[in-house]
Design a protein around this motif. Structure first.
Motif, short mmCIF file in Angstrom:
data_model
loop_
_atom_site.label_atom_id
_atom_site.label_comp_id
_atom_site.label_asym_id
_atom_site.label_seq_id
_atom_site.Cartn_x
_atom_site.Cartn_y
_atom_site.Cartn_z
N LEU A 1 1.12 -1.57 -0.36
CA LEU A 1 -0.55 -0.56 0.63
C LEU A 1 1.20 1.24 -0.07
O LEU A 1 1.85 1.50 0.78
N GLU A 2 0.48 1.89 -0.89
CA GLU A 2 1.54 3.08 -1.32
C GLU A 2 0.58 4.30 -1.04
O GLU A 2 -0.87 3.65 -1.20
N PHE A 3 0.42 5.47 -0.64
CA PHE A 3 -0.18 6.80 -0.37
C PHE A 3 -0.13 7.54 -1.67
O PHE A 3 1.11 8.01 -2.59
N ASP A 4 -1.32 7.61 -2.55
CA ASP A 4 -1.27 8.59 -3.24
C ASP A 4 -1.10 10.35 -3.20
O ASP A 4 -0.68 10.69 -2.64
N GLU A 5 -0.54 10.27 -4.53
CA GLU A 5 0.59 11.49 -4.30
C GLU A 5 -0.49 12.91 -4.22
O GLU A 5 0.41 14.36 -3.58
N ARG A 6 -1.90 12.65 -4.46
CA ARG A 6 -2.78 14.08 -4.33
C ARG A 6 -2.81 13.99 -2.62
O ARG A 6 -2.44 15.18 -2.19
N TRP A 7 -3.16 13.12 -2.33
CA TRP A 7 -3.50 12.90 -0.92
C TRP A 7 -2.32 13.38 -0.07
O TRP A 7 -1.94 14.34 1.00
N LEU A 8 -0.46 13.35 -0.43
CA LEU A 8 0.52 14.00 0.29
C LEU A 8 0.55 14.70 0.08
O LEU A 8 0.97 15.31 0.89
N ASP A 9 0.03 15.60 -1.33
CA ASP A 9 -0.04 16.92 -1.47
C ASP A 9 -0.29 17.97 -0.25
O ASP A 9 -0.25 18.59 -0.38
N ALA A 10 -1.57 16.96 -0.69
CA ALA A 10 -2.86 18.47 0.36
C ALA A 10 -1.94 18.12 1.95
O ALA A 10 -2.01 19.26 2.14
N ILE A 11 -1.39 16.76 2.23
CA ILE A 11 -0.87 17.33 3.89
C ILE A 11 0.43 18.50 3.46
O ILE A 11 0.63 18.51 4.85
N ASP A 12 1.21 18.25 2.98
CA ASP A 12 2.09 19.04 2.52
C ASP A 12 1.68 20.97 2.41
O ASP A 12 2.04 21.78 3.17
N ARG A 13 0.93 20.92 1.97
CA ARG A 13 -0.34 22.39 1.89
C ARG A 13 -0.79 22.93 2.86
O ARG A 13 -0.84 23.85 2.86
N ARG A 14 -0.79 21.71 4.23
CA ARG A 14 -1.56 21.92 5.57
C ARG A 14 -0.09 23.32 6.52
O ARG A 14 0.64 23.36 6.56
#
Length: 79
Positions: free
Chosen positions: A66-79
Motif C-alpha cells: 500500500l502506498e499513499f496517493d500523491e494527491r493526498w501527500l500534496d494536500a498534507i504538505d499544503r497544511r
C-alpha cells in the motif's frame, strides 16, 4: 498477488462477509478493508492453492502493498 478495495453491494449485504483482518484480528469497517488474493503460478500449483484474505489497511501497508496517493501527500504538505 493483487489487492482490491471491496465496496458494499447488494450481494455483500445478503451474505455476511468476514471483516476480520487475517493478520491482526481487528474488525475492519466495510469501506476500509482490502481483499488480498494470491494465485500460484503453474510451477507451484502442486504445492500451493489460491487464497483470498481480508486485510486491514495497516497490515496491507506493513506487507509493503500500500502506498499513499500523491494527491493526498500534496494536500498534507499544503497544511
Amino acid at each position: 498477488m493483487r489487492s482490491t478495495v471491496e465496496s458494499v453491494g447488494a450481494a455483500e449485504q445478503e451474505a455476511p462477509v468476514d471483516r476480520t483482518c487475517y493478520r491482526c484480528d481487528r474488525d475492519v469497517a466495510t469501506e476500509y478493508y482490502f481483499r488480498l488474493s494470491a494465485t500460484p503460478r503453474s510451477a507451484t500449483r502442486d504445492r500451493f492453492r489460491p487464497v483470498t484474505r481480508t486485510c486491514c489497511p495497516d497490515c496491507v501497508a506493513a506487507l509493503g502493498l500500500l502506498e499513499f496517493d500523491e494527491r493526498w501527500l500534496d494536500a498534507i504538505d499544503r497544511r
